[in-house]
Design a protein around this motif. Structure first.
Motif, short mmCIF file in Angstrom:
data_model
loop_
_atom_site.label_atom_id
_atom_site.label_comp_id
_atom_site.label_asym_id
_atom_site.label_seq_id
_atom_site.Cartn_x
_atom_site.Cartn_y
_atom_site.Cartn_z
N LEU A 18 34.96 -14.42 14.17
CA LEU A 18 34.33 -13.11 14.16
C LEU A 18 33.53 -12.97 12.88
CD1 LEU A 18 37.20 -10.69 15.35
CD2 LEU A 18 35.12 -11.23 16.61
N ARG A 19 32.52 -12.12 12.94
CA ARG A 19 31.72 -11.84 11.74
C ARG A 19 31.64 -10.34 11.54
NH1 ARG A 19 25.40 -12.09 10.36
NH2 ARG A 19 25.49 -12.93 8.24
N LEU A 20 32.09 -9.92 10.38
CA LEU A 20 32.03 -8.50 10.02
C LEU A 20 30.82 -8.24 9.14
CD1 LEU A 20 35.77 -7.80 9.12
CD2 LEU A 20 34.66 -7.73 11.36
N SER A 21 30.24 -7.06 9.30
CA SER A 21 29.14 -6.63 8.45
C SER A 21 29.44 -5.24 7.92
CB SER A 21 27.82 -6.59 9.24
OG SER A 21 27.49 -7.83 9.77
N CYS A 22 28.92 -4.95 6.75
CA CYS A 22 29.07 -3.62 6.16
C CYS A 22 27.79 -3.31 5.40
CB CYS A 22 30.28 -3.57 5.25
SG CYS A 22 30.48 -2.00 4.38
N ALA A 23 27.11 -2.27 5.82
CA ALA A 23 25.85 -1.87 5.20
C ALA A 23 26.02 -0.55 4.46
CB ALA A 23 24.76 -1.75 6.25
N ALA A 24 25.51 -0.53 3.25
CA ALA A 24 25.55 0.69 2.44
C ALA A 24 24.20 1.38 2.48
CB ALA A 24 25.93 0.35 1.01
N SER A 25 24.24 2.69 2.49
CA SER A 25 23.01 3.48 2.46
C SER A 25 23.21 4.71 1.60
CB SER A 25 22.59 3.88 3.87
OG SER A 25 23.58 4.70 4.47
N GLY A 26 22.10 5.30 1.17
CA GLY A 26 22.18 6.49 0.34
C GLY A 26 21.42 6.29 -0.94
N SER A 27 21.76 7.08 -1.94
CA SER A 27 21.04 7.06 -3.22
C SER A 27 21.62 5.98 -4.13
CB SER A 27 21.12 8.43 -3.88
OG SER A 27 22.48 8.80 -4.05
N ILE A 28 21.33 4.73 -3.78
CA ILE A 28 21.92 3.58 -4.47
C ILE A 28 20.97 3.04 -5.52
CG2 ILE A 28 22.74 1.22 -4.16
CD1 ILE A 28 23.51 2.09 -1.27
N PHE A 29 21.47 2.89 -6.75
CA PHE A 29 20.71 2.23 -7.80
C PHE A 29 21.06 0.75 -7.84
CE2 PHE A 29 18.29 1.81 -11.58
CZ PHE A 29 18.98 0.96 -12.41
N SER A 30 22.35 0.46 -7.82
CA SER A 30 22.79 -0.94 -7.82
C SER A 30 24.21 -1.01 -7.25
CB SER A 30 22.75 -1.53 -9.22
OG SER A 30 23.64 -0.85 -10.07
N ILE A 31 24.54 -2.20 -6.77
CA ILE A 31 25.89 -2.45 -6.27
C ILE A 31 26.48 -3.63 -7.02
CG2 ILE A 31 27.33 -2.93 -4.27
CD1 ILE A 31 25.17 -1.74 -2.51
N ALA A 74 19.15 -7.26 -0.80
CA ALA A 74 17.99 -6.49 -0.35
C ALA A 74 18.37 -5.48 0.73
CB ALA A 74 16.92 -7.43 0.17
N LYS A 75 19.42 -5.81 1.48
CA LYS A 75 19.87 -4.93 2.56
C LYS A 75 21.12 -4.14 2.19
CE LYS A 75 18.04 -7.87 6.25
NZ LYS A 75 18.36 -8.67 7.48
N ASN A 76 21.62 -4.32 0.97
CA ASN A 76 22.86 -3.65 0.54
C ASN A 76 23.98 -3.90 1.54
OD1 ASN A 76 21.73 -2.57 -1.80
ND2 ASN A 76 21.03 -0.73 -0.74
N THR A 77 24.09 -5.14 1.96
CA THR A 77 25.03 -5.49 3.04
C THR A 77 25.93 -6.64 2.61
OG1 THR A 77 23.49 -4.74 4.74
CG2 THR A 77 25.21 -6.28 5.42
N VAL A 78 27.18 -6.55 3.02
CA VAL A 78 28.14 -7.62 2.79
C VAL A 78 28.66 -8.10 4.14
CG1 VAL A 78 30.10 -6.03 2.51
CG2 VAL A 78 30.19 -8.32 1.49
N TYR A 79 28.91 -9.39 4.21
CA TYR A 79 29.37 -10.01 5.44
C TYR A 79 30.70 -10.72 5.21
CZ TYR A 79 24.38 -9.48 6.44
OH TYR A 79 23.11 -8.98 6.59
N LEU A 80 31.46 -10.86 6.27
CA LEU A 80 32.67 -11.67 6.22
C LEU A 80 32.70 -12.53 7.48
CD1 LEU A 80 35.25 -12.26 4.54
CD2 LEU A 80 36.46 -10.70 6.09
N GLN A 81 32.46 -13.81 7.30
CA GLN A 81 32.55 -14.75 8.41
C GLN A 81 33.98 -15.26 8.47
OE1 GLN A 81 30.17 -15.77 10.73
NE2 GLN A 81 31.92 -16.80 11.69
N MET A 82 34.62 -15.03 9.60
CA MET A 82 36.03 -15.38 9.76
C MET A 82 36.15 -16.45 10.84
SD MET A 82 37.75 -11.58 9.55
CE MET A 82 37.02 -11.02 11.09
N ASN A 83 36.60 -17.62 10.45
CA ASN A 83 36.78 -18.74 11.37
C ASN A 83 38.26 -19.11 11.44
OD1 ASN A 83 33.96 -18.88 11.67
ND2 ASN A 83 33.78 -20.31 9.94
#
Length: 121
Positions: A18-31, A74-83
């Protein structure tokens, strides 16, 4: 404000992926650090994997060699590839980000809403 939206959970067979994704949005300066935690029924929430802004990753011993965390700044996104998933990977998975908002000097921690991952035959 900042919102984290997760996707990609579900049901998989033992040995599957499975592959999980998490995208952040809003008034973001940095993560800064992005991470994934999980909580199984009756257990405490635990860190699964985390990745720094520079790309350095660390993993829980239980998932090393099976899970891979990555990020797209660039997309403020983190992924988790689970094998090679196991029944003991069954849990609610939460993404976590340490975010500095625009106009705010302090870094705050934000959580996703959680996504269920169930590994069963």
């Amino acid at each position: 404000q900042v919102q984290l939206v997760e996707s990609g959970g579900g049901l998989a067979l033992p040995g599957g992926s499975l592959r999980l994704s998490c995208a952040a949005s809003g008034s973001i300066f940095s993560i800064n650090t992005m991470g994934w935690y999980r909580q199984a029924p009756g257990k405490e929430r635990e860190l699964v994997a985390a990745i720094t802004s520079g790309g350095s990753a660390n993993y829980a011993d239980s998932v090393k060699g099976r899970f891979t965390i990555s990020r797209d700044n660039a997309k403020n996104t983190v992924y988790l590839q689970m094998n090679s998933l196991k029944p003991e990977d069954t849990a609610v998975y939460y993404c976590n980000m340490k975010v500095r908002r625009i106009g705010v000097l302090t870094e705050y921690q934000y959580w996703g809403q959680g996504t269920q991952v169930t590994i069963s035959s």
